[in-house]
Design an enzyme around this catalytic site. Structure first.
Site, PDB file in Angstrom:
ATOM      1  N   ASN A  70       3.521  32.073  61.262  1.00 39.29           N
ATOM      2  CA  ASN A  70       3.095  31.088  62.268  1.00 39.29           C
ATOM      3  C   ASN A  70       2.035  31.657  63.200  1.00 39.29           C
ATOM      4  O   ASN A  70       2.079  31.431  64.421  1.00 39.29           O
ATOM      5  CB  ASN A  70       4.305  30.590  63.082  1.00 39.29           C
ATOM      6  N   ARG A  77       7.335  34.668  65.009  1.00 40.78           N
ATOM      7  CA  ARG A  77       6.495  33.724  65.788  1.00 40.78           C
ATOM      8  C   ARG A  77       5.800  34.504  66.885  1.00 40.78           C
ATOM      9  O   ARG A  77       6.392  35.409  67.467  1.00 40.78           O
ATOM     10  CB  ARG A  77       7.362  32.634  66.434  1.00 40.78           C
ATOM     11  N   ARG A 133      17.969  21.851  41.638  1.00 38.05           N
ATOM     12  CA  ARG A 133      16.658  21.608  42.252  1.00 38.05           C
ATOM     13  C   ARG A 133      15.751  22.840  42.084  1.00 38.05           C
ATOM     14  O   ARG A 133      14.549  22.714  41.886  1.00 38.05           O
ATOM     15  CB  ARG A 133      16.820  21.267  43.738  1.00 38.05           C
ATOM     16  N   TYR A 157      18.572  33.733  60.440  1.00 40.98           N
ATOM     17  CA  TYR A 157      19.035  32.629  59.582  1.00 40.98           C
ATOM     18  C   TYR A 157      20.561  32.557  59.552  1.00 40.98           C
ATOM     19  O   TYR A 157      21.239  33.534  59.250  1.00 40.98           O
ATOM     20  CB  TYR A 157      18.476  32.742  58.157  1.00 40.98           C
ATOM     21  N   LEU A 216       8.588  21.857  50.131  1.00 40.34           N
ATOM     22  CA  LEU A 216       9.105  20.660  49.455  1.00 40.34           C
ATOM     23  C   LEU A 216       9.121  19.456  50.390  1.00 40.34           C
ATOM     24  O   LEU A 216       9.631  18.396  50.033  1.00 40.34           O
ATOM     25  CB  LEU A 216      10.525  20.917  48.927  1.00 40.34           C
TER      26      LEU A 216
HETATM   27  N1  LIG Z   1       8.474  31.176  59.029  1.00 39.35           N
HETATM   28  C1  LIG Z   1       9.104  30.157  59.564  1.00 39.35           C
HETATM   29  O1  LIG Z   1       8.959  29.849  60.765  1.00 39.35           O
HETATM   30  C2  LIG Z   1      10.020  29.351  58.700  1.00 39.35           C
HETATM   31  C3  LIG Z   1      10.593  28.158  59.197  1.00 39.35           C
HETATM   32  C4  LIG Z   1      11.451  27.441  58.374  1.00 39.35           C
HETATM   33  C5  LIG Z   1      11.740  27.908  57.095  1.00 39.35           C
HETATM   34  N2  LIG Z   1      11.209  29.083  56.644  1.00 39.35           N
HETATM   35  C6  LIG Z   1      11.477  29.603  55.272  1.00 39.35           C
HETATM   36  O2  LIG Z   1      11.009  28.667  54.334  1.00 39.35           O
HETATM   37  C7  LIG Z   1      12.070  28.211  53.493  1.00 39.35           C
HETATM   38  C8  LIG Z   1      11.857  26.766  53.159  1.00 39.35           C
HETATM   39  O3  LIG Z   1      11.754  25.988  54.342  1.00 39.35           O
HETATM   40  P1  LIG Z   1      12.376  24.547  54.484  1.00 39.35           P
HETATM   41  O4  LIG Z   1      13.822  24.630  54.216  1.00 39.35           O
HETATM   42  O5  LIG Z   1      11.914  24.020  55.774  1.00 39.35           O
HETATM   43  O6  LIG Z   1      11.620  23.777  53.330  1.00 39.35           O
HETATM   44  P2  LIG Z   1      11.799  22.725  52.171  1.00 39.35           P
HETATM   45  O7  LIG Z   1      11.943  23.453  50.898  1.00 39.35           O
HETATM   46  O8  LIG Z   1      10.682  21.774  52.327  1.00 39.35           O
HETATM   47  O9  LIG Z   1      13.124  21.900  52.497  1.00 39.35           O
HETATM   48  C9  LIG Z   1      14.374  22.260  51.989  1.00 39.35           C
HETATM   49  C10 LIG Z   1      15.403  21.262  52.469  1.00 39.35           C
HETATM   50  O10 LIG Z   1      15.050  19.983  51.947  1.00 39.35           O
HETATM   51  C11 LIG Z   1      16.151  19.453  51.222  1.00 39.35           C
HETATM   52  N3  LIG Z   1      15.652  18.718  50.071  1.00 39.35           N
HETATM   53  C12 LIG Z   1      14.728  19.107  49.178  1.00 39.35           C
HETATM   54  N4  LIG Z   1      14.526  18.147  48.255  1.00 39.35           N
HETATM   55  C13 LIG Z   1      15.362  17.150  48.574  1.00 39.35           C
HETATM   56  C14 LIG Z   1      15.611  15.860  48.014  1.00 39.35           C
HETATM   57  N5  LIG Z   1      14.957  15.422  46.935  1.00 39.35           N
HETATM   58  N6  LIG Z   1      16.533  15.075  48.594  1.00 39.35           N
HETATM   59  C15 LIG Z   1      17.206  15.502  49.685  1.00 39.35           C
HETATM   60  N7  LIG Z   1      17.000  16.724  50.284  1.00 39.35           N
HETATM   61  C16 LIG Z   1      16.082  17.517  49.731  1.00 39.35           C
HETATM   62  C17 LIG Z   1      16.947  20.664  50.785  1.00 39.35           C
HETATM   63  O11 LIG Z   1      18.281  20.293  50.571  1.00 39.35           O
HETATM   64  P3  LIG Z   1      19.130  20.925  49.349  1.00 39.35           P
HETATM   65  O12 LIG Z   1      19.406  22.341  49.733  1.00 39.35           O
HETATM   66  O13 LIG Z   1      20.308  20.041  49.326  1.00 39.35           O
HETATM   67  O14 LIG Z   1      18.300  20.831  48.116  1.00 39.35           O
HETATM   68  C18 LIG Z   1      16.784  21.596  51.976  1.00 39.35           C
HETATM   69  O15 LIG Z   1      17.702  21.264  53.000  1.00 39.35           O
HETATM   70  C19 LIG Z   1      13.358  28.548  54.259  1.00 39.35           C
HETATM   71  O16 LIG Z   1      14.472  28.772  53.430  1.00 39.35           O
HETATM   72  C20 LIG Z   1      12.952  29.831  54.955  1.00 39.35           C
HETATM   73  O17 LIG Z   1      13.080  30.923  54.060  1.00 39.35           O
HETATM   74  C21 LIG Z   1      10.332  29.788  57.428  1.00 39.35           C
END
Ligand SMILES: NC(=O)c1ccc[n+]([C@@H]2O[C@H](COP(=O)([O-])OP(=O)(O)OC[C@H]3O[C@@H](n4cnc5c(N)ncnc54)[C@H](OP(=O)(O)O)[C@@H]3O)[C@@H](O)[C@H]2O)c1
Length: 324
Positions: A164, A134, A294, A61, A233
């Site tokens: 995954n 992965r 948030r 990350y 989210l």
């Molecule tokens: N295992 C894997 O392969 C894998 C892959 C990806 C991620 N992850 C893990 O899962 C966590 C979450 O994943 P994700 O980041 O993909 O998920 P997420 O929580 O669905 O998306 C977060 C992103 O969406 C934005 N966001 C949320 N609400 C919003 C709104 N109302 N308006 C505008 N932007 C908004 C956030 O921006 P703001 O920060 O500005 O709120 C952030 O950039 C990661 O931090 C990581 O730890 C794991």
């Protein structure tokens, strides 16, 4: 809200996990700044304030910077480490020279050195959970089992899991290891529905379009493997991000999420997380936002249980057509 599989194993983590992929100042080679550390402190404060004690990392990350800033936070708050669970992941490698493409690597040497790097960046003696990020097509279950045993024996890692991965891949890894794989982290949300479609479209021609791995949800439930949802989210798609140019079903679902949030006097974010947590697998959502306001809104999810009808209304609206 359904209990976690981890709870059934006697591991008492928070119901929601804070994802740390957004820490560290972005996916670039810029040095870490005081603002990056401040951002991490504020995100940790917000997470703790809503009862989160579980933080999800990966060695990759922001090219290691997310763990480094988190390590700085731990250094500046001496009592934090003993009160939280830290999870990290390894196994993904970026392109690192001619003839060395982006790849997966479950070799024992790579896993061992990756864990040492994680511990060093975080400045901790152990992590609570290590996930294999992965599936590596070249994985040798016996080799993985050996290094896992070594990491457990040395005290560097308390528990293991995957990310995954299909049920079949977990079974393959488990076949050589006495150490259980107790977590599987998958992308699951109201926008990414294939984890449900695979189940409801059994004996239906549309099933061909669903690529969530067969039997994975059921296997994890049967074996008490904790399912964690990344992307929970839906990157804000139903909770305030602009939906101009999106499909009608996305726009209608965003409106439905808002209506339900208003009815229950809560936030759209809470509805999205409560929807995941209503599922009997005991899904543990991971938050991707690092914005304190948030994160606070997400905390409201812990107070909500959706009815069967509310849960299905959201599912049917997002899939954009009636169930078969
Ligand atoms: N295992 C894997 O392969 C894998 C892959 C990806 C991620 N992850 C893990 O899962 C966590 C979450 O994943 P994700 O980041 O993909 O998920 P997420 O929580 O669905 O998306 C977060 C992103 O969406 C934005 N966001 C949320 N609400 C919003 C709104 N109302 N308006 C505008 N932007 C908004 C956030 O921006 P703001 O920060 O500005 O709120 C952030 O950039 C990661 O931090 C990581 O730890 C794991």
């Amino acid at each position: 809200m359904k209990p976690l599989q981890l709870e059934k194993r006697g591991i008492a983590t928070s119901r929601i996990v804070m994802g740390c992929m957004g820490l560290g100042g972005g996916w670039n080679q810029n040095a870490i700044t005081a603002d990056d550390i401040k951002q991490a402190h504020q995100a940790v404060d917000a997470a703790l304030s809503i009862g989160i004690n579980f933080f999800d990392h990966a060695d990759i990350y922001t090219f290691g910077k997310a763990e480094t800033v988190f390590g700085q936070v731990l250094k500046e708050r001496k009592d934090l480490r003993e009160n939280i669970f830290i999870q990290s992941k390894c196994g993904i490698r970026f392109e690192d020279g001619p003839g060395r493409p982006g790849r997966y690597d479950f070799s024992s040497d790579y896993i061992r050195s990756s864990v040492d790097g994680i511990l060093e960046r975080l400045g901790v003696e152990f992590i609570d959970f290590l996930l294999l990020h992965r599936p590596d097509p070249l994985m040798e279950p016996e080799e993985v089992a050996e290094v896992i045993y070594e990491l457990k024996e040395s005290g560097k890692v308390r528990h293991f899991g995957v990310s995954n991965m299909s049920a079949a891949q977990i079974k393959l890894l488990q076949s050589s290891s006495n150490e259980p794989f107790i977590i599987n982290q998958m992308e699951m949300s109201l926008a990414k529905l294939d984890w449900l479609e695979t189940g409801v479209l059994v004996n239906h021609p549309e099933r061909m379009n669903s690529n969530f791995p067969e039997e994975t949800l059921e296997y994890c439930r049967l074996e008490n493997i904790q399912i964690q949802a990344w992307g929970s989210l839906a990157q804000g798609l139903f909770s305030g991000r602009h939906v101009d140019g999106q499909t009608d079903s996305i726009k209608e679902t965003a409106q439905l999420v808002k209506d339900l949030a208003d009815k229950k006097q809560t936030s759209p974010e809470a509805i999205l997380l409560a929807w995941l947590m209503r599922h009997p697998a005991g899904i543990q959502p991971i938050l991707g936002t690092t914005r304190p306001e948030r994160i606070q809104k997400c905390g409201e999810a812990m107070k909500i249980t959706l009815t069967r009808e509310e849960w299905y209304s959201l599912f049917v609206s997002s899939r954009g057509r009636r169930l078969p």
